[in-house]
Structures are given as structure tokens and as C-alpha cells.
Design a protein around this motif. Structure first.
Motif, PDB file in Angstrom:
ATOM      1  N   GLY A   1       0.787  -1.222   0.000  1.00 41.97           N
ATOM      2  CA  GLY A   1       0.000   0.000   0.000  1.00 41.97           C
ATOM      3  C   GLY A   1       0.820   1.273   0.000  1.00 41.97           C
ATOM      4  N   SER A   2       2.153   1.148   0.065  1.00 38.66           N
ATOM      5  CA  SER A   2       3.037   2.314  -0.005  1.00 38.66           C
ATOM      6  C   SER A   2       3.857   2.348  -1.291  1.00 38.66           C
ATOM      7  N   HIS A   3       3.627   1.400  -2.192  1.00 42.11           N
ATOM      8  CA  HIS A   3       4.432   1.326  -3.411  1.00 42.11           C
ATOM      9  C   HIS A   3       4.386   2.617  -4.216  1.00 42.11           C
ATOM     10  N   ALA A   4       3.185   3.115  -4.488  1.00 47.04           N
ATOM     11  CA  ALA A   4       3.072   4.300  -5.329  1.00 47.04           C
ATOM     12  C   ALA A   4       3.636   5.525  -4.635  1.00 47.04           C
TER      13      ALA A   4
ATOM     14  N   GLY B   1       4.137  -0.426 -16.372  1.00 47.77           N
ATOM     15  CA  GLY B   1       3.169  -0.105 -15.331  1.00 47.77           C
ATOM     16  C   GLY B   1       1.749  -0.429 -15.753  1.00 47.77           C
ATOM     17  N   GLU B   2       1.448  -0.176 -17.031  1.00 45.67           N
ATOM     18  CA  GLU B   2       0.112  -0.488 -17.533  1.00 45.67           C
ATOM     19  C   GLU B   2      -0.154  -1.990 -17.506  1.00 45.67           C
TER      20      GLU B   2
ATOM     21  N   LEU C   1     -15.756  -5.484 -16.053  1.00 46.87           N
ATOM     22  CA  LEU C   1     -14.557  -4.683 -16.223  1.00 46.87           C
ATOM     23  C   LEU C   1     -14.632  -3.968 -17.570  1.00 46.87           C
ATOM     24  N   PRO C   2     -13.965  -2.810 -17.728  1.00 47.06           N
ATOM     25  CA  PRO C   2     -13.053  -2.177 -16.760  1.00 47.06           C
ATOM     26  C   PRO C   2     -13.790  -1.526 -15.601  1.00 47.06           C
ATOM     27  N   LEU C   3     -13.067  -1.415 -14.496  1.00 45.18           N
ATOM     28  CA  LEU C   3     -13.602  -0.766 -13.304  1.00 45.18           C
ATOM     29  C   LEU C   3     -13.340   0.735 -13.362  1.00 45.18           C
ATOM     30  N   ALA C   4     -14.204   1.483 -12.728  1.00 44.15           N
ATOM     31  CA  ALA C   4     -13.896   2.879 -12.452  1.00 44.15           C
ATOM     32  C   ALA C   4     -12.914   2.906 -11.299  1.00 44.15           C
ATOM     33  N   ALA C   5     -11.976   3.850 -11.313  1.00 38.97           N
ATOM     34  CA  ALA C   5     -10.955   3.908 -10.274  1.00 38.97           C
ATOM     35  C   ALA C   5     -11.551   4.025  -8.883  1.00 38.97           C
ATOM     36  N   ALA C   6     -12.728   4.593  -8.789  1.00 39.52           N
ATOM     37  CA  ALA C   6     -13.328   4.840  -7.483  1.00 39.52           C
ATOM     38  C   ALA C   6     -13.668   3.565  -6.715  1.00 39.52           C
ATOM     39  N   VAL C   7     -13.698   2.394  -7.419  1.00 40.49           N
ATOM     40  CA  VAL C   7     -14.062   1.173  -6.709  1.00 40.49           C
ATOM     41  C   VAL C   7     -12.874   0.554  -5.994  1.00 40.49           C
ATOM     42  N   SER C   8     -11.674   1.103  -6.145  1.00 42.27           N
ATOM     43  CA  SER C   8     -10.489   0.503  -5.544  1.00 42.27           C
ATOM     44  C   SER C   8     -10.637   0.402  -4.045  1.00 42.27           C
TER      45      SER C   8
ATOM     46  N   LEU D   1      -6.408   1.395  -7.852  1.00 48.46           N
ATOM     47  CA  LEU D   1      -6.177   1.874  -9.210  1.00 48.46           C
ATOM     48  C   LEU D   1      -5.708   3.324  -9.214  1.00 48.46           C
ATOM     49  N   GLU D   2      -6.239   4.117  -8.268  1.00 49.08           N
ATOM     50  CA  GLU D   2      -5.808   5.521  -8.197  1.00 49.08           C
ATOM     51  C   GLU D   2      -4.313   5.618  -7.938  1.00 49.08           C
ATOM     52  N   ALA D   3      -3.822   4.812  -6.999  1.00 43.68           N
ATOM     53  CA  ALA D   3      -2.394   4.838  -6.681  1.00 43.68           C
ATOM     54  C   ALA D   3      -1.567   4.348  -7.865  1.00 43.68           C
ATOM     55  N   ALA D   4      -2.016   3.283  -8.511  1.00 48.74           N
ATOM     56  CA  ALA D   4      -1.303   2.772  -9.682  1.00 48.74           C
ATOM     57  C   ALA D   4      -1.214   3.840 -10.765  1.00 48.74           C
ATOM     58  N   ASP D   5      -2.307   4.533 -10.997  1.00 49.17           N
ATOM     59  CA  ASP D   5      -2.321   5.571 -12.036  1.00 49.17           C
ATOM     60  C   ASP D   5      -1.417   6.742 -11.670  1.00 49.17           C
TER      61      ASP D   5
END
Length: 359
Positions: free
Chosen positions: A77-80, A327-328, A352-359, A103-107
Motif C-alpha cells: 500500500g506504499s508502493h506508489a 506499469g500499464e 470490467l473495466p472498473l472505475a478507479a473509485a471502486v479501488s 487503481l488511483e495509486a497505480a495511475d
């Protein structure tokens, strides 16, 4: 021309850090310069183990001009958060799996590396194994025909002591999930890499045998792939003592089964022809796949895959091409896992695809 030597720093000095250190140490164009951990004791331990500088100040490591590449080995959870800091410091970024837990952090991480002009890869070392590469080649060459069924089964075991060994383990905020997010992400990646994009998911999860964890130790999902195939994704850390993980892919032209990274079955119609009307069930006298210690001990997994992936990343930096795993690419299995969790939580099929808000 003399080949460039890349200086490496490792941030996060837990169980996975030695895999990166040993992999770097075996590459002719790389050298480990320093390690960092916000907890001084593990930083000192790894520094002494590998004969390099160590610090509890992450920013101090990122400020070093002799560090070109940073391996991020902190809790998931601290990667990004750490990776974005590394990118802003102009360092190329290698992130342990998963890319992050939302997904937000990944993006954010993908965007930061792009905006700062640095490379990014996320460890998925099993893609480089010989059996996995052979399966990929059979699919690409059309020998498996139209894919119809794909399963990934990860039945591992982790004791209560494993989860009690770190405050972050088994938490949603830093582990991001349980058996599927932590142990199952590699084979989730392999499954969707072979079968193509996942379109729909229906899942169930349970916390069956472990205490004091927020997350699942069993996850089972039925997947619908965009190409029309279906499959099952199953992950657990509750299966004593830990069984070899399996990837099974069937097409109209045959079936391949990979167990513990080894080719267990490769049955192709273009080699053996059609069976009788009732099929030809394989016997049980097949040689056993070599056991993968990761089923019961995360420290027992070898570092050869890390070495191959890091070597590919350095070549990508030198030549200006994308790395084999971007990363993608790493975002895709994360999205599948998050869809599994959402389906289990809401008791319904998720698209899928998911909206980022569901993360």
C-alpha cells in the motif's frame, strides 16, 4: 564502447529485498549502492549482509547521485507513494508486486514516471520462466487454437505467525487484500496474459483459518474473458502445508498445464491427433513437478526471475524501448483482483473495466 553500470538503491529491507540485491549482484552492468528502511534495524541488517551503505532516511538515498535505479520493496500500500518520490528524484523505478493496492495509486505512479521521464517496471518474474514462455509461444503460434478455458490455482499456506510478523500484513490499507492480492497476483497476471482481458467476474471470499487479519485467506472467482473463454481463479493461504501452484490453459488445439513453474502437461492435437469418442484421460504416472518452496515459505523462492526482469529493464532504459512489463501491464491484474473483491463484497457479478473509485 564501455557498457554503463547502473547504481541501485533498495527501499524497504524486509523479506523480498534480498531477491533484488542478489539479482542486481549477478548483473554485469549493475551494482547495489545503498539500502534504506524507515526502521533502522532492518536497514542495518541488509546493509551489513550485502556490504553497502544503509540509512533510515529514504530521501537521503533518493538524493544520492550514484543511485540510478530504485527497487521499491516496502509494503504494497506504499508502493506508489515511494515510487512517486523516486520518480521525482529522477530515478528509474522497479516496484515489487503488486503495483499498489488501488487503481488511483497505480495511475499516480504510472503518470509520475511518465511525467519525469523515468522508466517503470513492476515485478512479475514468472512471465520469464521457460514453461510460461513456451505456453505463450504456443498461443501466439496458434497451436492451442481458440482458447476456451483458463484456470489459475494457488493453494498455498501461511501460518498465523506469518500474519503476526508485521503490523501491515493482512490489512486492507497496506497489504491491499489477502491470499489473492499478495500470493495470487503473479498467477492472476499469468492467467490474464495468456487468456486476454477479463470481462466479467463473479467471486466469493472467506477468512477461514486465520485470526487478527482483515482480509481473505480463500478467494474463488469465475471469470469471463473478452475472447469468449471462461475460467476459474482460486487463491488461498489456508491449504496446509501448501501445494504447487498451477496454470491450466485449454484451447481447441490442446491443453497445457504448468505446475510450480514447470511444464506438467503439454497435449497438442497437431502432434497426437484426435482421441477416441470418449477421450484419453491422462494417467497419474506423470513425473511430479519440482516443488516450489513459495507454497509454504516465501523466502524459498529463487531470484533468477528477478534477475532476468531487471536485466530486461536496464536494456530498455539503454535502448529507449518499453520494458517487457510496464506499469500499464501491472495495472491489469490489479484491476482483476479488485473486481474479485468487489464481487465478493457485493454478492454480484462485476464487469470490467472498473472505475478507479471502486479501488
Amino acid at each position: 564502447m564501455t557498457e554503463r553500470t547502473f547504481g541501485f538503491g533498495i527501499i524497504g529491507c524486509g523479506v523480498i529485498a534480498p531477491f533484488h540485491a542478489r539479482a542486481v549482484g549477478e548483473l554485469p552492468n549493475a551494482r547495489l549502492v545503498a539500502v534504506a528502511d524507515v526502521v533502522p534495524e532492518p536497514a542495518a541488517k541488509r546493509g551489513a549482509e550485502f556490504g553497502v551503505d544503509y540509512t533510515a532516511d529514504v530521501d537521503a538515498l533518493l538524493a544520492r547521485p550514484d543511485v540510478d535505479v530504485v527497487s521499491i520493496c516496502v509494503p504494497s500500500g506504499s508502493h506508489a507513494e515511494v515510487g512517486v518520490r523516486a520518480a521525482a528524484a529522477g530515478k528509474h523505478v522497479i516496484v515489487e508486486k503488486p503495483i499498489d493496492v488501488t487503481l488511483e495509486a497505480a495511475d499516480r505512479l504510472i503518470a509520475a514516471c511518465r511525467d519525469h521521464g523515468v522508466g517503470l517496471t513492476v515485478i512479475s518474474q514468472h512471465r520469464f520462466g521457460p514453461a510460461v514462455q513456451k505456453l505463450r509461444g504456443l498461443i501466439d503460434g496458434g497451436r492451442l487454437g481458440r482458447l476456451v478455458l483458463g484456470d489459475a490455482i494457488i493453494k498455498w499456506y501461511r501460518s498465523q505467525e506469518y500474519y503476526d510478523s508485521g503490523d501491515w500484513r493482512g490489512t486492507w490499507s497496506l497489504d491491499g487484500g489477502g491470499a489473492l492480492m499478495n500470493q495470487g497476483v503473479h498467477y492472476t497476471d499469468l492467467l490474464q496474459w495468456m487468456m486476454g482481458p477479463v470481462e466479467r467476474v463473479f467471486a466469493r471470499t472467506a477468512t477461514a483459518i486465520h485470526e487478527r487479519i482483515e482480509v481473505e485467506d480463500i478467494a474463488v472467482a469465475v471469470l469471463q474473458f473478452a475472447g469468449g473463454a471462461v475460467g476459474v481463479l482460486q487463491a488461498s493461504t489456508a491449504v496446509y502445508p501448501g501445494l504447487p501452484e498451477r496454470l491450466e490453459v485449454t484451447g481447441t488445439g490442446g491443453t497445457v498445464v504448468i505446475e510450480a513453474g514447470k511444464m506438467r502437461h503439454c497435449e497438442l492435437k497437431d502432434e497426437k491427433g484426435e482421441t477416441s469418442a470418449y477421450g484419453a484421460k491422462l494417467g497419474t504416472d506423470q513425473p511430479a513437478a519440482e516443488e516450489n518452496g513459495g507454497a509454504s515459505d516465501p523466502a524459498a523462492i529463487g531470484h533468477a526471475g528477478h534477475r532476468t526482469q531487471i536485466a530486461d529493464f536496464l536494456d530498455a532504459i539503454e535502448t529507449g524501448r518499453p520494458p517487457a512489463i510496464t506499469g500499464e501491464d501491472a495495472r491489469r491484474p490489479l484491476e482483476v483482483i479488485l473486481a474479485v473483491y468487489r464481487s465478493a463484497r457485493e454478492g454480484r457479478e462485476v464487469s470490467l473495466p472498473l472505475a478507479a473509485a471502486v479501488s
